[in-house]
Write a protein that holds these residues in place. Structure first.
Motif, PDB file in Angstrom:
ATOM      1  N   LEU A  60       1.116  75.261  43.878  1.00  0.00           N
ATOM      2  CA  LEU A  60       2.731  74.970  44.001  1.00  0.00           C
ATOM      3  C   LEU A  60       3.031  75.022  44.733  1.00  0.00           C
ATOM      4  CD1 LEU A  60       2.693  75.632  40.038  1.00  0.00           C
ATOM      5  CD2 LEU A  60       2.448  73.487  40.779  1.00  0.00           C
ATOM      6  N   LYS A  61       2.741  76.461  45.337  1.00  0.00           N
ATOM      7  CA  LYS A  61       4.177  76.800  46.046  1.00  0.00           C
ATOM      8  C   LYS A  61       3.738  76.218  47.441  1.00  0.00           C
ATOM      9  CE  LYS A  61       4.444  81.831  44.739  1.00  0.00           C
ATOM     10  NZ  LYS A  61       4.555  82.780  44.484  1.00  0.00           N
ATOM     11  N   ALA A  62       2.230  75.820  47.897  1.00  0.00           N
ATOM     12  CA  ALA A  62       2.520  75.239  48.842  1.00  0.00           C
ATOM     13  C   ALA A  62       2.479  73.469  49.083  1.00  0.00           C
ATOM     14  CB  ALA A  62       0.740  74.592  48.915  1.00  0.00           C
ATOM     15  N   ALA A  63       2.477  73.060  47.797  1.00  0.00           N
ATOM     16  CA  ALA A  63       2.825  71.688  47.755  1.00  0.00           C
ATOM     17  C   ALA A  63       3.849  71.692  47.459  1.00  0.00           C
ATOM     18  CB  ALA A  63       1.828  70.791  46.537  1.00  0.00           C
ATOM     19  N   GLN A  64       4.727  72.529  46.921  1.00  0.00           N
ATOM     20  CA  GLN A  64       6.221  72.223  46.970  1.00  0.00           C
ATOM     21  C   GLN A  64       7.263  71.229  46.021  1.00  0.00           C
ATOM     22  OE1 GLN A  64       8.406  74.241  49.367  1.00  0.00           O
ATOM     23  NE2 GLN A  64       7.694  76.348  49.295  1.00  0.00           N
ATOM     24  N   ARG A  65       6.468  70.460  45.035  1.00  0.00           N
ATOM     25  CA  ARG A  65       7.007  69.194  44.637  1.00  0.00           C
ATOM     26  C   ARG A  65       8.115  69.646  43.743  1.00  0.00           C
ATOM     27  NH1 ARG A  65       0.868  66.530  42.821  1.00  0.00           N
ATOM     28  NH2 ARG A  65      -0.251  67.015  45.083  1.00  0.00           N
ATOM     29  N   ASP A  66       8.496  68.087  43.276  1.00  0.00           N
ATOM     30  CA  ASP A  66       9.629  68.382  42.860  1.00  0.00           C
ATOM     31  C   ASP A  66       9.487  69.217  41.093  1.00  0.00           C
ATOM     32  OD1 ASP A  66      11.032  67.069  44.084  1.00  0.00           O
ATOM     33  OD2 ASP A  66      10.572  64.762  43.204  1.00  0.00           O
ATOM     34  N   GLY A  67      10.152  69.595  41.005  1.00  0.00           N
ATOM     35  CA  GLY A  67      10.599  70.875  39.470  1.00  0.00           C
ATOM     36  C   GLY A  67       9.729  71.540  39.440  1.00  0.00           C
ATOM     37  N   TRP A  68       9.001  72.331  40.864  1.00  0.00           N
ATOM     38  CA  TRP A  68       7.379  73.287  41.038  1.00  0.00           C
ATOM     39  C   TRP A  68       7.473  74.428  40.485  1.00  0.00           C
ATOM     40  CZ3 TRP A  68       7.019  77.504  44.262  1.00  0.00           C
ATOM     41  CH2 TRP A  68       8.940  77.699  45.180  1.00  0.00           C
ATOM     42  N   GLU A  69       9.399  75.332  40.837  1.00  0.00           N
ATOM     43  CA  GLU A  69       9.541  76.331  40.504  1.00  0.00           C
ATOM     44  C   GLU A  69       9.855  76.344  38.682  1.00  0.00           C
ATOM     45  OE1 GLU A  69      11.868  74.063  42.248  1.00  0.00           O
ATOM     46  OE2 GLU A  69      12.431  75.207  43.898  1.00  0.00           O
ATOM     47  N   GLU A  70       9.910  75.508  38.164  1.00  0.00           N
ATOM     48  CA  GLU A  70       9.765  76.157  36.632  1.00  0.00           C
ATOM     49  C   GLU A  70       7.994  76.191  35.866  1.00  0.00           C
ATOM     50  OE1 GLU A  70      11.739  72.560  34.427  1.00  0.00           O
ATOM     51  OE2 GLU A  70      13.723  73.287  35.285  1.00  0.00           O
ATOM     52  N   ASP A  71       7.401  75.620  37.007  1.00  0.00           N
ATOM     53  CA  ASP A  71       5.743  75.107  36.943  1.00  0.00           C
ATOM     54  C   ASP A  71       5.766  76.786  37.280  1.00  0.00           C
ATOM     55  OD1 ASP A  71       5.717  73.045  35.977  1.00  0.00           O
ATOM     56  OD2 ASP A  71       5.481  71.828  37.360  1.00  0.00           O
ATOM     57  N   ALA A  72       6.105  76.925  38.512  1.00  0.00           N
ATOM     58  CA  ALA A  72       5.264  77.984  38.455  1.00  0.00           C
ATOM     59  C   ALA A  72       5.465  79.843  38.467  1.00  0.00           C
ATOM     60  CB  ALA A  72       6.096  78.338  40.312  1.00  0.00           C
ATOM     61  N   ASP A  73       6.783  79.521  36.851  1.00  0.00           N
ATOM     62  CA  ASP A  73       7.753  80.939  36.458  1.00  0.00           C
ATOM     63  C   ASP A  73       6.355  80.477  35.655  1.00  0.00           C
ATOM     64  OD1 ASP A  73       9.323  81.056  38.331  1.00  0.00           O
ATOM     65  OD2 ASP A  73      10.989  79.863  37.307  1.00  0.00           O
TER      66      ASP A  73
END
Length: 579
Positions: A488-501
């Protein structure tokens, strides 16, 4: 034809001197063996109802038993077991001042065994009353009076009742045993064992004194409630009353709380229990309480303290919630204690595992053989009591010689036989007292040893079932989520921060669970080491040493008294005439 089997005959069925027939089918020399219901096998089916007891139940029927009958029985039933020895019955009947031949006949009419039940005792008193009134002595006559609800009252001088004439006393008394005295066999219908059972216990480095007992449990019956109730006395407060189902509740809670501690099993239930089973269960409950009270960790449990002190445990349960969380959830092993756990703990436990079942089997055999030995001694005491009665009859019959009243030969021999009767009575007393001591101390110590080993076997079973965890699966899930997080961090797609959390929360939760389970693993190892080293090793050896020392000293004192009795008899009969 001479070898054809003959029908079994009732003992003493032929009326003698106006004495009626007996309901006893066995010869007084018959010997029975204790049946210990505690074993690894399922609870056995109830034994066939004793025909003699059934017969006397029909004799007494529903007749109101005079209070004097109960008073006489209580005077000799010192252990509240619901039965007395032939020796005790003979001593009670001797206070009636009836001829020795009548007393001997009554004893043999009501019982052919070493012990006399309460019903048999009552029938004997009714027969005494008939003899004192000059009526025909027969079981049938007692049955007729019982049907009329008019059981006769004998004249007995209970105040002059001679206690055991033995000077024997145990100079080396064992540690105080808990005593549970059961009440009449009325039980609740619900089965407390429907609750799923585990086994639980905790352990700390506190010292263990396996020879201390702080519990006394006396049976008390409450007919209105319809339950068997036990009175428990401890040094923690005034006596309290508990039902068997409350013992079962306590056991289940302790097992859930302390799954990796040594906890003895409770004695089982049985439909239509007999008196012997009730007595075995009384002692089993005592051993259970003694064990948990002496456990260095469980003895501090709050629920156990409440059980031993709360006046109404049932009401307390209605107003309080009992926590059943495993001990490891609230306790941690410090670094020093963790370092004290040997690296080869599994090997040490494996040694115990390998020998635990053979040891249980051998200790079970020891308990059974000891019970048989005790039973034989009890039978010998009863036979000596019967022999005493017969010797007194001989003295009575030979009161007059055909040569006249001044026959010194007959008088001297008759006096000597009377002395023999005194000493056989003394011998019976000694055997009876020794039997009680063996039942109260030696046999209970042997069963405690057996119970300890069974508890260790059960601990291994619980450990194998409950020590399993899912740490490896959680670690794999953490690794998978960590890789997902990196993606997720490498792709940094839209909304990835929420998925990462969300993934981080999952990782942290699994890591916390892993840490908790790792602490639980250490705690379980610490518990097993503590139970092996402090509880099992110390207790089994200390109890065995105390048992052997006590047994040797008590047997020595017993033999010394036996020797003194026969030396006294030898001195008493030295002057018996020959001509």
């Amino acid at each position: 034809m001479f070898n054809a089997p003959r029908l079994a005959q009732r003992y003493g069925t032929t009326p003698i001197n106006g004495l009626g027939s007996s309901f006893v089918d066995e010869n007084p020399l018959a010997i029975s063996i204790y049946d210990d219901p505690w074993s690894t096998a399922p609870t056995p089916s109830p034994p066939p109802v004793n025909s003699t007891t059934s017969a006397f139940s029909s004799v007494i029927a529903d007749a109101a038993v005079p209070g004097m009958y109960h008073s006489a029985f209580v005077a000799v039933d010192t252990t509240n077991s619901g039965e007395v020895s032939v020796n005790a019955l003979s001593r009670v009947l001797a206070t009636s001042l009836l001829p020795a031949a009548t007393i001997d006949r009554i004893v043999n009419l009501v019982s052919s065994k070493p012990r006399v039940s309460k019903l048999e005792f009552f029938v004997a008193l009714a027969l005494v009353a008939l003899a004192q009134s000059g009526k025909n002595i027969s079981i049938e006559q007692v049955a007729a009076l019982g049907a009329e609800n008019n059981l006769p009252i004998p004249s007995l001088n209970l105040d002059a009742l001679q206690p055991s004439t033995s000077a024997f006393s145990t100079p080396y008394s064992p540690y105080r045993q808990s005593t549970v005295r059961p009440t009449p066999p009325s039980y609740p219908q619900e089965d407390p064992w429907n609750i799923p059972r585990y086994s639980g216990n905790t352990g700390g480095p506190s010292d263990l004194n396996p020879l201390r007992s702080a519990t006394t449990i006396n049976g008390a019956s409450f007919a209105l409630s319809g339950y068997t109730v036990y009175e428990i006395s401890t040094d923690r407060g005034p006596p309290v009353h508990r039902r068997y189902s409350e013992f079962a509740f306590l056991w289940d809670c302790l097992v859930r709380r302390y799954p990796f501690r040594l906890l003895p099993a409770l004695p089982p239930k049985r439909i239509q229990p007999d008196a012997a089973f009730l007595e075995q269960r009384r002692k089993g409950l005592a051993r259970f309480l003694n064990s948990v009270i002496n456990h260095p960790v469980v003895k501090e449990d709050g629920l156990l303290s409440t059980f031993l002190t709360e006046p109404s445990f049932e009401m307390w349960r209605k107003h309080n919630t009992v926590a059943l969380e495993e001990e490891s959830t609230s306790k941690r092993v410090d670094r020093i204690e963790e370092m004290s756990i040997p690296s080869d703990l599994e090997e040490k436990l494996a040694v115990v595992r390998g020998k635990i079942n053979p040891l249980i089997e051998q200790w079970q055999k020891i308990c059974i053989l000891t019970e048989r030995i005790i039973k034989r001694r009890e039978s010998a005491a009863a036979d000596l009591a019967r022999l005493t009665n017969v010797l007194r009859v001989v003295v009575e019959v030979n009161e007059r010689c055909w040569r006249g009243d001044d026959c010194e030969l007959c008088d001297g021999v008759r006096t000597g036989i009377g002395r023999i009767a005194e000493h056989t009575q003394q011998q019976s007393d000694l055997l009876e007292q020794r039997t009680h001591a063996l039942l109260r101390s030696t046999l209970e110590s042997l069963k405690s040893q057996r119970d300890l080993l069974i508890a260790m076997r059960d601990l291994f079973i619980r450990h194998d079932r409950l020590a399993v965890d899912n740490i490896e699966r959680l670690k794999k899930r953490v690794d998978s989520n960590s890789m997902k997080l990196e993606g997720l961090k490498a792709a940094q797609r839209d909304g990835w921060e929420e998925d990462a959390d969300r993934v981080i929360v999952l990782i942290e939760k699994d890591q916390a669970t892993i840490a908790s389970l790792l602490n639980r693993r250490v705690f379980i190892r610490a518990c097993m080491w503590h139970e092996l080293r402090v509880v099992l090793h110390n207790r089994e050896n200390a109890l065995l040493s105390k048992l052997v020392q006590t047994l040797a000293h008590e047997e020595q004192a017993f033999v010394d008294n036996i020797l003194a009795n026969w030396v006294s008899l030898g001195n008493a009969v030295d002057e018996m005439p020959f001509e």
